[in-house]
Design an enzyme around this catalytic site. Structure first.
Site, PDB file in Angstrom:
ATOM      1  N   TYR A 222       0.838  -1.207   0.000  1.00  0.00           N
ATOM      2  CA  TYR A 222       0.000   0.000   0.000  1.00  0.00           C
ATOM      3  C   TYR A 222       0.868   1.250   0.000  1.00  0.00           C
ATOM      4  O   TYR A 222       1.949   1.268   0.567  1.00  0.00           O
ATOM      5  CB  TYR A 222      -0.966   0.027   1.183  1.00  0.00           C
ATOM      6  CG  TYR A 222      -0.348  -0.188   2.558  1.00  0.00           C
ATOM      7  CD1 TYR A 222      -0.040  -1.463   3.017  1.00  0.00           C
ATOM      8  CD2 TYR A 222      -0.108   0.888   3.409  1.00  0.00           C
ATOM      9  CE1 TYR A 222       0.495  -1.659   4.275  1.00  0.00           C
ATOM     10  CE2 TYR A 222       0.422   0.698   4.682  1.00  0.00           C
ATOM     11  CZ  TYR A 222       0.727  -0.576   5.095  1.00  0.00           C
ATOM     12  OH  TYR A 222       1.269  -0.773   6.340  1.00  0.00           O
TER      13      TYR A 222
ATOM     14  N   ASP B 296       1.082   8.460   2.819  1.00  0.00           N
ATOM     15  CA  ASP B 296       1.618   9.812   3.016  1.00  0.00           C
ATOM     16  C   ASP B 296       1.778  10.089   4.496  1.00  0.00           C
ATOM     17  O   ASP B 296       1.139   9.437   5.316  1.00  0.00           O
ATOM     18  CB  ASP B 296       0.609  10.867   2.508  1.00  0.00           C
ATOM     19  CG  ASP B 296       0.586  11.002   1.005  1.00  0.00           C
ATOM     20  OD1 ASP B 296       1.528  10.534   0.344  1.00  0.00           O
ATOM     21  OD2 ASP B 296      -0.394  11.587   0.498  1.00  0.00           O
TER      22      ASP B 296
ATOM     23  N   SER C 102       1.824   6.792  13.235  1.00  0.00           N
ATOM     24  CA  SER C 102       0.713   6.330  12.399  1.00  0.00           C
ATOM     25  C   SER C 102      -0.613   6.948  12.856  1.00  0.00           C
ATOM     26  O   SER C 102      -1.413   7.398  12.038  1.00  0.00           O
ATOM     27  CB  SER C 102       0.591   4.802  12.435  1.00  0.00           C
ATOM     28  OG  SER C 102       1.693   4.214  11.777  1.00  0.00           O
TER      29      SER C 102
END
Ligand code: 76R
Length: 285
Positions: free
Chosen positions: A178, A181, A256
Protein backbone atom coordinates in the site's frame (compact mmCIF):
# COMPACT_ATOMS: atom_id res chain seq x y z
CA UNK A 1 36.56 22.43 20.08
CA UNK A 2 38.62 25.59 19.75
CA UNK A 3 37.80 25.98 16.05
CA UNK A 4 34.11 26.54 16.78
CA UNK A 5 34.91 29.84 18.49
CA UNK A 6 36.31 31.25 15.28
CA UNK A 7 33.21 30.30 13.29
CA UNK A 8 29.91 32.17 13.08
CA UNK A 9 27.63 31.25 15.98
CA UNK A 10 24.60 30.78 13.71
CA UNK A 11 26.14 27.71 12.11
CA UNK A 12 25.72 25.61 15.24
CA UNK A 13 22.00 26.36 15.72
CA UNK A 14 20.81 25.63 12.17
CA UNK A 15 19.80 22.00 11.75
CA UNK A 16 18.55 21.06 8.27
CA UNK A 17 15.04 19.56 8.48
CA UNK A 18 15.59 16.77 5.95
CA UNK A 19 16.70 13.37 7.23
CA UNK A 20 19.37 11.63 5.19
CA UNK A 21 18.13 8.69 3.16
CA UNK A 22 19.80 5.85 1.33
CA UNK A 23 18.39 4.62 -1.96
CA UNK A 24 18.64 1.10 -3.36
CA UNK A 25 16.76 -0.80 -6.04
CA UNK A 26 14.16 0.94 -8.14
CA UNK A 27 10.82 -0.81 -7.64
CA UNK A 28 7.88 -1.14 -10.00
CA UNK A 29 4.57 -2.68 -8.97
CA UNK A 30 2.27 -3.62 -11.86
CA UNK A 31 -1.34 -4.54 -11.09
CA UNK A 32 -2.93 -6.29 -14.03
CA UNK A 33 -6.43 -7.43 -14.87
CA UNK A 34 -6.65 -10.54 -17.01
CA UNK A 35 -9.15 -10.36 -19.87
CA UNK A 36 -10.74 -13.76 -19.23
CA UNK A 37 -13.48 -13.32 -21.82
CA UNK A 38 -10.98 -12.62 -24.62
CA UNK A 39 -8.68 -15.42 -23.48
CA UNK A 40 -11.25 -18.18 -23.11
CA UNK A 41 -12.08 -18.63 -26.86
CA UNK A 42 -8.39 -19.02 -27.87
CA UNK A 43 -7.28 -22.39 -29.24
CA UNK A 44 -5.20 -24.43 -26.73
CA UNK A 45 -2.10 -24.07 -28.93
CA UNK A 46 -2.45 -20.27 -28.92
CA UNK A 47 -2.78 -20.27 -25.16
CA UNK A 48 0.23 -22.53 -24.76
CA UNK A 49 2.38 -20.32 -26.97
CA UNK A 50 1.37 -17.16 -25.14
CA UNK A 51 2.03 -18.77 -21.75
CA UNK A 52 5.39 -20.20 -22.82
CA UNK A 53 6.60 -16.86 -24.04
CA UNK A 54 5.45 -14.97 -20.94
CA UNK A 55 6.59 -17.56 -18.43
CA UNK A 56 10.01 -17.68 -20.12
CA UNK A 57 10.33 -13.98 -19.48
CA UNK A 58 9.11 -14.34 -15.90
CA UNK A 59 11.54 -17.20 -15.26
CA UNK A 60 14.43 -15.01 -16.36
CA UNK A 61 13.24 -12.09 -14.25
CA UNK A 62 12.57 -14.21 -11.19
CA UNK A 63 16.13 -15.53 -11.22
CA UNK A 64 17.84 -12.31 -12.30
CA UNK A 65 21.07 -11.91 -10.35
CA UNK A 66 20.88 -8.14 -10.24
CA UNK A 67 17.36 -7.43 -8.99
CA UNK A 68 14.53 -9.94 -9.13
CA UNK A 69 10.84 -9.94 -10.04
CA UNK A 70 7.94 -11.82 -8.50
CA UNK A 71 4.47 -12.83 -9.64
CA UNK A 72 1.47 -12.70 -7.30
CA UNK A 73 -2.10 -13.81 -7.81
CA UNK A 74 -4.22 -10.98 -6.42
CA UNK A 75 -7.30 -11.17 -4.23
CA UNK A 76 -10.27 -8.97 -4.99
CA UNK A 77 -11.28 -6.69 -7.83
CA UNK A 78 -8.15 -4.53 -7.92
CA UNK A 79 -6.46 -6.87 -10.36
CA UNK A 80 -5.74 -10.51 -11.13
CA UNK A 81 -1.97 -10.46 -11.23
CA UNK A 82 0.64 -8.33 -9.55
CA UNK A 83 4.22 -8.16 -10.73
CA UNK A 84 6.83 -6.69 -8.40
CA UNK A 85 10.18 -5.79 -9.91
CA UNK A 86 13.41 -4.78 -8.14
CA UNK A 87 16.06 -3.36 -10.50
CA UNK A 88 19.19 -1.21 -10.13
CA UNK A 89 17.86 1.51 -12.45
CA UNK A 90 14.67 3.01 -13.83
CA UNK A 91 16.03 2.22 -17.33
CA UNK A 92 15.88 -1.47 -16.54
CA UNK A 93 12.38 -1.15 -15.09
CA UNK A 94 11.34 0.65 -18.25
CA UNK A 95 12.90 -2.07 -20.42
CA UNK A 96 11.10 -4.90 -18.69
CA UNK A 97 7.82 -3.03 -18.88
CA UNK A 98 8.31 -2.78 -22.64
CA UNK A 99 9.36 -6.42 -22.91
CA UNK A 100 6.14 -7.48 -21.23
CA UNK A 101 4.14 -5.16 -23.48
CA UNK A 102 5.59 -6.90 -26.54
CA UNK A 103 4.49 -10.41 -25.50
CA UNK A 104 1.41 -12.11 -26.92
CA UNK A 105 0.00 -12.49 -23.42
CA UNK A 106 -0.06 -8.71 -23.08
CA UNK A 107 -3.07 -8.68 -25.40
CA UNK A 108 -4.98 -10.09 -22.42
CA UNK A 109 -3.43 -7.95 -19.68
CA UNK A 110 -4.85 -4.59 -18.66
CA UNK A 111 -3.05 -2.47 -16.11
CA UNK A 112 -5.40 -1.47 -13.29
CA UNK A 113 -2.70 0.56 -11.58
CA UNK A 114 1.03 0.63 -10.99
CA UNK A 115 3.46 2.14 -8.55
CA UNK A 116 6.99 3.44 -9.07
CA UNK A 117 9.35 3.94 -6.14
CA UNK A 118 12.82 3.21 -4.85
CA UNK A 119 13.93 1.22 -1.83
CA UNK A 120 14.63 3.76 0.89
CA UNK A 121 16.25 3.62 4.28
CA UNK A 122 15.54 6.65 6.42
CA UNK A 123 18.47 7.52 8.65
CA UNK A 124 16.93 9.71 11.34
CA UNK A 125 19.25 8.50 14.07
CA UNK A 126 22.53 8.88 12.24
CA UNK A 127 21.30 12.10 10.61
CA UNK A 128 20.82 13.71 14.02
CA UNK A 129 24.23 12.50 15.14
CA UNK A 130 25.94 13.77 11.98
CA UNK A 131 24.14 17.16 11.99
CA UNK A 132 24.92 17.69 15.68
CA UNK A 133 28.57 16.73 15.35
CA UNK A 134 29.04 19.04 12.38
CA UNK A 135 27.28 21.91 14.12
CA UNK A 136 29.46 21.41 17.21
CA UNK A 137 32.50 21.59 15.01
CA UNK A 138 31.14 24.90 13.71
CA UNK A 139 30.72 23.62 10.17
CA UNK A 140 27.95 25.55 8.51
CA UNK A 141 25.08 23.55 7.02
CA UNK A 142 25.33 23.17 3.23
CA UNK A 143 28.88 24.56 3.10
CA UNK A 144 31.38 22.64 0.96
CA UNK A 145 32.96 21.06 4.02
CA UNK A 146 29.54 20.08 5.39
CA UNK A 147 28.55 18.47 2.08
CA UNK A 148 31.82 16.49 1.99
CA UNK A 149 31.28 15.21 5.52
CA UNK A 150 27.65 14.28 4.79
CA UNK A 151 28.66 12.50 1.60
CA UNK A 152 31.13 10.43 3.62
CA UNK A 153 28.45 9.56 6.18
CA UNK A 154 26.13 8.47 3.38
CA UNK A 155 28.83 6.41 1.64
CA UNK A 156 29.69 4.62 4.91
CA UNK A 157 26.05 3.86 5.68
CA UNK A 158 25.35 2.76 2.13
CA UNK A 159 28.13 0.20 2.30
CA UNK A 160 26.91 -1.11 5.66
CA UNK A 161 23.28 -1.27 4.49
CA UNK A 162 23.94 -2.82 1.08
CA UNK A 163 21.94 -6.04 1.74
CA UNK A 164 18.90 -4.03 2.83
CA UNK A 165 19.13 -1.60 -0.10
CA UNK A 166 19.55 -4.34 -2.68
CA UNK A 167 17.60 -7.26 -1.19
CA UNK A 168 16.59 -10.51 -2.80
CA UNK A 169 12.88 -10.80 -3.45
CA UNK A 170 11.40 -12.13 -0.17
CA UNK A 171 10.18 -15.71 -0.57
CA UNK A 172 7.11 -15.43 1.67
CA UNK A 173 3.78 -16.66 0.38
CA UNK A 174 1.79 -13.42 0.81
CA UNK A 175 2.36 -9.79 -0.07
CA UNK A 176 0.54 -6.71 1.20
CA UNK A 177 1.35 -3.48 -0.64
CA UNK A 178 0.00 0.00 0.00
CA UNK A 179 1.09 3.56 -0.64
CA UNK A 180 0.99 6.19 2.09
CA UNK A 181 1.62 9.81 3.02
CA UNK A 182 2.54 11.67 6.13
CA UNK A 183 -0.18 14.16 7.03
CA UNK A 184 0.25 17.81 6.07
CA UNK A 185 -2.93 19.21 7.62
CA UNK A 186 -3.53 22.66 9.06
CA UNK A 187 -3.34 21.39 12.63
CA UNK A 188 -1.08 18.41 12.29
CA UNK A 189 1.77 18.63 9.84
CA UNK A 190 4.60 16.08 9.86
CA UNK A 191 6.78 18.34 7.75
CA UNK A 192 6.73 21.22 10.23
CA UNK A 193 7.75 19.07 13.22
CA UNK A 194 11.34 19.57 14.37
CA UNK A 195 13.66 16.83 13.13
CA UNK A 196 14.36 15.67 16.71
CA UNK A 197 10.64 15.05 17.28
CA UNK A 198 10.29 13.16 13.99
CA UNK A 199 13.36 11.09 14.91
CA UNK A 200 11.82 10.23 18.27
CA UNK A 201 8.55 9.11 16.70
CA UNK A 202 10.31 7.09 14.01
CA UNK A 203 12.39 5.38 16.66
CA UNK A 204 9.20 4.35 18.51
CA UNK A 205 7.78 3.17 15.18
CA UNK A 206 10.86 1.00 14.63
CA UNK A 207 10.45 -0.56 18.09
CA UNK A 208 6.87 -1.64 17.35
CA UNK A 209 7.93 -2.96 13.95
CA UNK A 210 10.85 -4.94 15.30
CA UNK A 211 8.52 -7.04 17.44
CA UNK A 212 7.31 -8.56 14.17
CA UNK A 213 10.82 -9.12 12.85
CA UNK A 214 10.58 -12.90 12.45
CA UNK A 215 7.07 -12.94 11.00
CA UNK A 216 7.07 -10.10 8.54
CA UNK A 217 9.56 -8.70 6.09
CA UNK A 218 9.00 -5.01 5.44
CA UNK A 219 10.41 -3.06 2.54
CA UNK A 220 9.90 0.69 2.54
CA UNK A 221 10.17 2.46 -0.78
CA UNK A 222 10.21 6.21 -1.27
CA UNK A 223 8.17 7.67 -4.10
CA UNK A 224 8.30 11.46 -3.75
CA UNK A 225 8.67 12.79 -7.26
CA UNK A 226 7.93 9.35 -8.77
CA UNK A 227 4.35 8.52 -7.90
CA UNK A 228 1.19 9.90 -6.27
CA UNK A 229 1.99 9.08 -2.66
CA UNK A 230 5.11 9.64 -0.59
CA UNK A 231 5.98 6.04 0.29
CA UNK A 232 5.11 2.52 -0.75
CA UNK A 233 5.02 -0.14 1.96
CA UNK A 234 5.59 -3.78 1.03
CA UNK A 235 4.98 -6.39 3.68
CA UNK A 236 5.75 -10.07 3.06
CA UNK A 237 4.60 -12.88 5.35
CA UNK A 238 3.70 -16.56 5.34
CA UNK A 239 0.55 -15.88 7.34
CA UNK A 240 -1.61 -13.03 6.01
CA UNK A 241 -3.19 -12.43 9.44
CA UNK A 242 0.14 -10.97 10.50
CA UNK A 243 -0.51 -8.02 8.15
CA UNK A 244 -3.72 -7.22 9.99
CA UNK A 245 -2.14 -7.56 13.42
CA UNK A 246 0.93 -5.48 12.58
CA UNK A 247 -1.00 -2.73 10.82
CA UNK A 248 -3.59 -2.60 13.62
CA UNK A 249 -0.88 -2.32 16.25
CA UNK A 250 0.88 0.39 14.24
CA UNK A 251 -2.32 2.46 14.12
CA UNK A 252 -1.85 3.12 17.86
CA UNK A 253 1.73 4.18 17.43
CA UNK A 254 2.01 7.99 17.45
CA UNK A 255 3.45 8.45 13.98
CA UNK A 256 0.71 6.33 12.40
CA UNK A 257 -2.11 7.49 14.70
CA UNK A 258 -1.48 11.16 14.01
CA UNK A 259 0.38 11.40 10.71
CA UNK A 260 -0.34 8.37 8.52
CA UNK A 261 -2.63 8.53 5.50
CA UNK A 262 -3.15 5.43 3.42
CA UNK A 263 -3.91 4.59 -0.18
CA UNK A 264 -5.44 1.36 -1.41
CA UNK A 265 -4.23 -1.99 -0.12
CA UNK A 266 -3.23 -4.77 -2.51
CA UNK A 267 -2.89 -8.36 -1.33
CA UNK A 268 -1.57 -11.28 -3.36
CA UNK A 269 -0.42 -14.89 -3.14
CA UNK A 270 3.04 -15.67 -4.49
CA UNK A 271 3.20 -17.79 -7.66
CA UNK A 272 6.25 -19.02 -9.48
CA UNK A 273 6.65 -18.40 -13.22
CA UNK A 274 6.00 -22.11 -13.81
CA UNK A 275 2.53 -21.77 -12.29
CA UNK A 276 1.38 -19.15 -14.80
CA UNK A 277 -0.25 -21.77 -17.04
CA UNK A 278 -2.05 -23.24 -14.07
CA UNK A 279 -3.32 -19.82 -13.04
CA UNK A 280 -4.67 -18.97 -16.46
CA UNK A 281 -5.84 -22.36 -17.72
CA UNK A 282 -6.50 -24.20 -14.48
CA UNK A 283 -3.83 -26.73 -15.47
CA UNK A 284 -0.11 -26.80 -16.27
CA UNK A 285 0.76 -26.15 -19.90
O1 76R B 1 14.89 -0.04 12.61
C1 76R B 1 15.24 0.06 11.43
O2 76R B 1 16.35 -0.24 11.00
C2 76R B 1 14.28 0.56 10.48
C3 76R B 1 13.40 1.49 11.18
C4 76R B 1 12.26 1.85 10.29
C5 76R B 1 12.15 2.96 9.47
C6 76R B 1 13.15 4.06 9.23
C7 76R B 1 11.06 1.07 10.17
C8 76R B 1 10.81 -0.14 10.81
N1 76R B 1 10.22 1.73 9.31
C9 76R B 1 10.85 2.87 8.86
C10 76R B 1 10.36 3.80 7.97
MN1 76R B 1 8.29 1.22 8.90
N2 76R B 1 6.45 0.66 8.43
C11 76R B 1 5.50 1.47 7.86
C12 76R B 1 4.24 0.79 7.90
O3 76R B 1 0.63 0.78 8.60
C13 76R B 1 1.20 1.76 9.13
O4 76R B 1 0.74 2.34 10.14
C14 76R B 1 2.43 2.28 8.51
C15 76R B 1 2.96 1.38 7.42
C16 76R B 1 4.46 -0.46 8.47
C17 76R B 1 3.43 -1.54 8.70
C18 76R B 1 5.84 -0.51 8.80
C19 76R B 1 6.44 -1.62 9.39
N3 76R B 1 8.07 2.95 7.83
C20 76R B 1 9.06 3.84 7.52
C21 76R B 1 8.51 4.86 6.66
C22 76R B 1 9.28 6.05 6.09
C23 76R B 1 8.91 7.26 6.90
C24 76R B 1 9.96 8.30 7.02
O5 76R B 1 11.14 8.04 6.77
O6 76R B 1 9.57 9.43 7.42
C25 76R B 1 7.18 4.56 6.49
C26 76R B 1 6.17 5.32 5.67
C27 76R B 1 6.91 3.36 7.23
C28 76R B 1 5.69 2.73 7.33
N4 76R B 1 8.58 -0.52 9.97
C29 76R B 1 9.72 -0.94 10.61
C30 76R B 1 7.71 -1.60 9.91
C31 76R B 1 8.34 -2.74 10.55
C32 76R B 1 7.73 -4.12 10.66
C33 76R B 1 9.58 -2.32 10.97
C34 76R B 1 10.64 -3.13 11.68
C35 76R B 1 11.44 -3.80 10.59
C36 76R B 1 12.61 -4.54 11.13
O7 76R B 1 13.30 -4.02 12.01
O8 76R B 1 12.83 -5.66 10.62
Amino acid sequence: MTTSIARPQAASTEMPPVPLTLEGYGVLHQMLRFRWSAWRPLRPSQKTEAIHEASGLLAKWEQNANGQSALFSMLGHKGDLMLVHFRPSFDELNQLELQLSRTRLNEYLEPTTSYLSVIELGLYESTLKAYKTLAERGIEAHSEEWKREIEQTIARQKEAMRPRLFPEMPKHRYICFYPMDRRRGEEKNWYTLPIEERARQMSDHGLVGRRYAGEVKQIITGSMGFDDWEWGVDLFADDPMVFKKLIYEMRFDEVSAVYAQFGHFYVGVRRSWCELGKLLNGQNS
